[in-house]
Design a protein around this motif. Structure first.
Motif, PDB file in Angstrom:
ATOM      1  N   LEU A  93       0.837  -1.201   0.000  1.00 19.87           N
ATOM      2  CA  LEU A  93       0.000   0.000   0.000  1.00 19.87           C
ATOM      3  C   LEU A  93       0.875   1.256   0.000  1.00 19.87           C
ATOM      4  O   LEU A  93       0.526   2.257  -0.627  1.00 19.87           O
ATOM      5  N   ARG A  94       1.994   1.195   0.687  1.00 19.84           N
ATOM      6  CA  ARG A  94       2.937   2.314   0.642  1.00 19.84           C
ATOM      7  C   ARG A  94       3.481   2.498  -0.783  1.00 19.84           C
ATOM      8  O   ARG A  94       3.622   3.621  -1.260  1.00 19.84           O
ATOM      9  N   GLY A  96       0.831   4.026  -2.777  1.00 26.13           N
ATOM     10  CA  GLY A  96       0.720   5.425  -2.366  1.00 26.13           C
ATOM     11  C   GLY A  96       1.779   6.291  -3.040  1.00 26.13           C
ATOM     12  O   GLY A  96       1.502   7.401  -3.496  1.00 26.13           O
ATOM     13  N   ARG A  97       2.991   5.759  -3.118  1.00 28.44           N
ATOM     14  CA  ARG A  97       4.052   6.508  -3.801  1.00 28.44           C
ATOM     15  C   ARG A  97       3.716   6.724  -5.277  1.00 28.44           C
ATOM     16  O   ARG A  97       3.896   7.807  -5.824  1.00 28.44           O
ATOM     17  N   ARG A 147       1.088   9.417  -5.577  1.00 30.50           N
ATOM     18  CA  ARG A 147       1.573  10.749  -5.205  1.00 30.50           C
ATOM     19  C   ARG A 147       2.576  11.262  -6.234  1.00 30.50           C
ATOM     20  O   ARG A 147       2.503  12.415  -6.665  1.00 30.50           O
ATOM     21  N   TYR A 156      -3.111  11.606  -2.945  1.00 27.73           N
ATOM     22  CA  TYR A 156      -2.246  11.382  -1.786  1.00 27.73           C
ATOM     23  C   TYR A 156      -2.932  10.334  -0.932  1.00 27.73           C
ATOM     24  O   TYR A 156      -4.019  10.575  -0.396  1.00 27.73           O
ATOM     25  N   ALA A 157      -2.292   9.177  -0.839  1.00 25.84           N
ATOM     26  CA  ALA A 157      -2.887   8.075  -0.073  1.00 25.84           C
ATOM     27  C   ALA A 157      -1.983   7.722   1.088  1.00 25.84           C
ATOM     28  O   ALA A 157      -0.762   7.663   0.947  1.00 25.84           O
ATOM     29  N   VAL A 158      -2.577   7.480   2.239  1.00 29.90           N
ATOM     30  CA  VAL A 158      -1.800   7.010   3.381  1.00 29.90           C
ATOM     31  C   VAL A 158      -2.321   5.654   3.824  1.00 29.90           C
ATOM     32  O   VAL A 158      -3.503   5.344   3.682  1.00 29.90           O
ATOM     33  N   GLU A 159      -1.403   4.873   4.329  1.00 31.49           N
ATOM     34  CA  GLU A 159      -1.752   3.559   4.869  1.00 31.49           C
ATOM     35  C   GLU A 159      -1.921   3.694   6.372  1.00 31.49           C
ATOM     36  O   GLU A 159      -1.103   4.345   7.032  1.00 31.49           O
TER      37      GLU A 159
END
Lengths: 256, 256, 256, 256, 256, 256
Positions: F117-118, F121-122, F125, F131-134
């Motif tokens: 997921l990170r 997210g990168r 972004r 912009y996604a955060v785990e």
């Protein structure tokens, strides 16, 4: 034994008798105002070559460029995208098995490579091709690292500084250690960028203005030597343990 | 300037003033009974570093492992599959453009990489990201190569032998030069494996029992030095020419 | 035997007795002011069909569109990207093995396809699925080509012109042969775009204003016929040689 | 206008004035004991060339091999895997836009290609590159098809038989029409392989022993001509409609 | 048996005795002004769970998001791109075979998934890993659907409306059924967007302003129950049929 | 607001006013003898729905199957391969941006998904799309977790047990808590499988015979409620923080 220095007929005996290879991997990326961009691949190569010398196990050339997009805002950082890095390492590792290698130590000195090397290791193992483990020197000697430094810092901090002071003193800007400390941050925790359990940052620059963390003024070449020797011992033991396993015992276990 | 030795603040000026990078690429593969497996990446790195020193242009770390499946039957040959190699080089080259690099010289010393570097170069250029050219030292000085040696041999022959004699004499098995010649073949043509216009071989071992071609007994370190100097001159001029072009002039031409 | 003309029950005997297929591949791309865009696929198809007729070997339909991005600035050039072309040819070739085909001649008439067909051939051979060779007519008769023409030109030059004059005279603009010569260049060497050993061009238009090289005024249908007959002989012999090999002898050799 | 027959300077006017291309696509696959394997690509090419002649729109060379794994158990069937086919067609279609083409008719004669051409069409349209529609001749004239034949059969049935009788009578085994009918099945429904709403078959051979469906004895060249003329009329009208649209009107509609 | 509710030791017996799994798949996409976006995955899950309860066969969790780019212009539609959807379903299906599953029913309630599930099914079967069939409830009971409704509509029409009225009445906006009918279109045919045999639309919004087709005012929960029971019967029978086949009989037939 | 329950016209206001979405993701994998295989996706869904209810932010349906090959030796574990999972999540996340979503909280309850997921997210972004955060619940309340349990265990331990006791008590086998503890291991450290700094295990079964770690007998529904409330508070605050940022401030920082 360093593979790249040998002519092919001189390698036959090794492959007939052994099945382990050390593969050094690092990165080329900013390490603050005081350390060279090659820090990680220089360290990885030093450990792999040292333990190959000590033990006679085979060491391959180094993969110099890794997964470092998070350092790209600082001049000179090079990187390959994560899927590409995984495929490159998988390909070179699997192709080693053509000569009978079935166990590999990824001698890694870049935190950003860890998860990708583990993913590659899974692919190789689940395919039954090889058993590869990822090794990072500071994970092998956590207590010593803690003892030697007040404020470690995960990137460009005193432990990496000490290591390069020992291995390549000419590449360290000793006169910038104070700047390194002042312009950076002590730790990720200190940045406040872990919010409510979520890491709300992606890049080094989100956390630190000069790219580094920790207190570099603590570092000396002597400490570097201590770290290098202690971690080399660990890597040596890991190689011996790995070489002594039955290959079948390294493969995935059966279904319950 | 060698990127990996520099700390990031010391690279800023370069990227502001210049937009060219030298990227050395080679292979790790058998080079006969007399030469080290690292022959190609050692040569590539030597040229790139030499010309970076002479000119001040930026040199990156070396890509040590290339497209060498055709040498795999000989102990120690390492390789990555062709699609993976292309993607790896493309990724690291494209990411260099983040710092303003828009022209790249692939300083290559492995024939098996050539077409792949050209394909990567096309991708970069057609995307408008960078203009990359592939350069191999012996293509730059064909007449000198022809003058110095009776029987060149495209792989592990006298020209590569002379080069390693000059650059890394400790890695050459001088006592095996006769064997190298006797156990190999003079040239691809001599094998009879080009049939009716079709290359009916894929691997080095299809053509040569010990992995090499040509007459290695012709090689000396002095000839190696001559070759190195002459080809370095050519690479230097290539860099200057490339640096002097307008970027637009390097991009694809418009439709007629 | 032309596969596409046959009903399936009439093919059974062939597949039971033979294991070779001719696969014609070309391109659809500019060939100067005087030749049709189909030049390459027309030539490839003509050779493959001729030799299939002579020998009874199976000929498949033609892959008409190849890797021609370097001609795209001239009206009408069609192309597929290189990775896609490789996968398409690999897929159709591998699927032929379902019927027992284990050796394939890629009858190719486009230089831009060569390296990709070799790469596909390696994939098929290394997987143990089939042994495929790439064949181009002019590589099979280099001396005759040299004898017949003053200035060959690698693209749209007199040899391709003569071939189409012979095979499809209605598609040649005879009144433009002088223009073809005048508006083009004699050879790549004459352009000065190979600099210090590096090819500093990517597209045909970088070298030639009208897309072609060589002296087309030398070409005649009679010469085309000579070329066609001589090269067909070569292809026929290649097929016979290939058909007579043991499949095991075509597979990769063992490790030394 | 047939692209492959033209020299590049003669295409300029077309691309300046028009933006539509006809791209014929078929397959090379079994069509029963009586029809040639090329049936589908022969039909596709005939329609595309006919309507190009009538209208002046540009016709490209034919994609001869399509998605036919479901016919592979019958001798001679060729195919490419579905993802590869999609990428090949997408690449050649997108590259046509380099010359200004922004609307494409996929003149398709193989049912197994339909969904893939639609998927490619979506990619092209959603990217804003081109608007492509898939067209199959029998979908354009369903009533006439129904009128002419008792038992259509979706593959190798009377409609395809009639078409090849008309277009290439020399390729039809007239003496096997009875066999074709007897050895096949009237329709998919008749096989009982659609169970409880689910198609429980994947391959033609799951349904029919000789690869075909329908009653072929109904077919004549005269009916083929009728079908060809009627469907050509439809394709002609489709081209005119498509050419008359504003490009913006062909692109995806805005969010509500 | 619902897999996600069980602890692993309680599943052992099932996998030892049975080899069938029901995998529900739907979409999350607009279904007009009156139905919830989850309509398709709610229906798929309901059928799979019902039949798992009736028969004891294993039901897995639901794949909630499918291939719905054609509904994206309406608020809230979620989707994954087609190649990604295929790979996701293929991966989870193939991995089920690790536990001994070799036959799978894709209980699907979204028309846009059908061709992709068929393609995945082919991959699994041709690889010899598993036999998967795609099932949609309305395909299983076409006559009943026809009997119950005047104007079915393929999306958001009365049949889906009735189903949600029965399964989740709280999610139906009963007061908008008239609007649904008025703002939509009766059928694709009615739109005129099938031109000369070609579907000249790609998105739902090309055909219908509110996203739906058919006459929703015809729908009732009672009809929904009828449909659900009848289709569940069909799915139950399909499972029993599939479970009773020999695995070898489900694999691809041999070459003729 | 739960997306799947809404009809499309009722979502318009949300998308016009807000740009945040909660996307729950979990796994379906063994959680020891006492917990259901759905543990992770049930927990993820519970948090996402709870906080959506509290705050009004949009919650999407759950991705039920994740990256769990390391649990495959235990009956019932489902998984998708890592590259496929990344692409699936990337596709659905990116497609959400079509409606104006530009910030996403991946409400994740499976440790094996974190790095993927990170990575997704990168990608989102760095592409400037979103912009996604785990977020994982136990990372948000480490002190409380430590306070409540003696021996946490990273998988199937008391914290997950307590959570399911609270959320779905009917799915917990209370009578197996002792067995869970006895048959498992206290912690990874206790296994001795971290050797010389290297994790020499890949699968859960390498460490634990029954698939779990920790002391489950410590768990109660009351503790589960405490954990749920405390972590929900954190997630709520994370959403508010994220919603309040300027989108530009969330994008990658400029080059130094």
């Amino acid at each position: 034994m360093y593979l790249a220095d040998e002519a092919w007929p001189d390698l036959e005996t090794y492959f007939e008798e052994e099945s382990l290879a050390l593969v050094p991997l690092g990165s080329t990326e900013q390490h603050g105002p005081h350390l060279p961009e090659g820090t990680d691949h220089l360290i990885a190569e030093a450990f792999a070559r040292e333990v190959a010398d000590r033990t006679g196990y085979l060491c391959t050339p180094t993969v110099n460029i890794g997964v470092s997009p998070h350092h790209r805002q600082f001049w000179g950082t090079m990187w390959v995208d994560a899927p590409v890095f995984r495929d490159y390492v998988e390909s070179l590792a699997r192709n080693l098995t053509y000569h009978g290698i079935d166990r590999i130590v990824f001698v890694n000195a870049h935190g950003g490579n860890v998860q990708h090397l583990r993913e590659v290791g899974r692919r190789l193992r689940d395919a039954g091709d090889a058993y590869a483990v990822e090794w990072m020197w500071d994970d092998a000697i956590p207590d010593l690292v803690d003892d030697l430094f007040e404020q470690n810092g995960p990137h460009g901090g005193p432990k990496e500084t000490a290591m390069i002071q020992y291995l390549h003193e000419e590449l360290v800007h000793e006169d910038r250690l104070d700047d390194a400390k002042e312009g950076g941050v002590p730790s990720v925790a200190a940045t406040g960028n872990v919010r409510h359990g979520s890491r709300t940052f992606y890049d080094a620059i989100d956390n630190t203005d000069n790219g580094v963390l920790g207190d570099q003024t603590d570092a000396t070449a002597e400490k570097g030597e201590q770290l290098f020797d202690a971690a080399s011992d660990q890597l040596e033991q890991l190689c011996e343990w790995l070489a002594n396993q039955e290959f079948e015992a390294l493969l995935p276990k059966e279904h319950v």
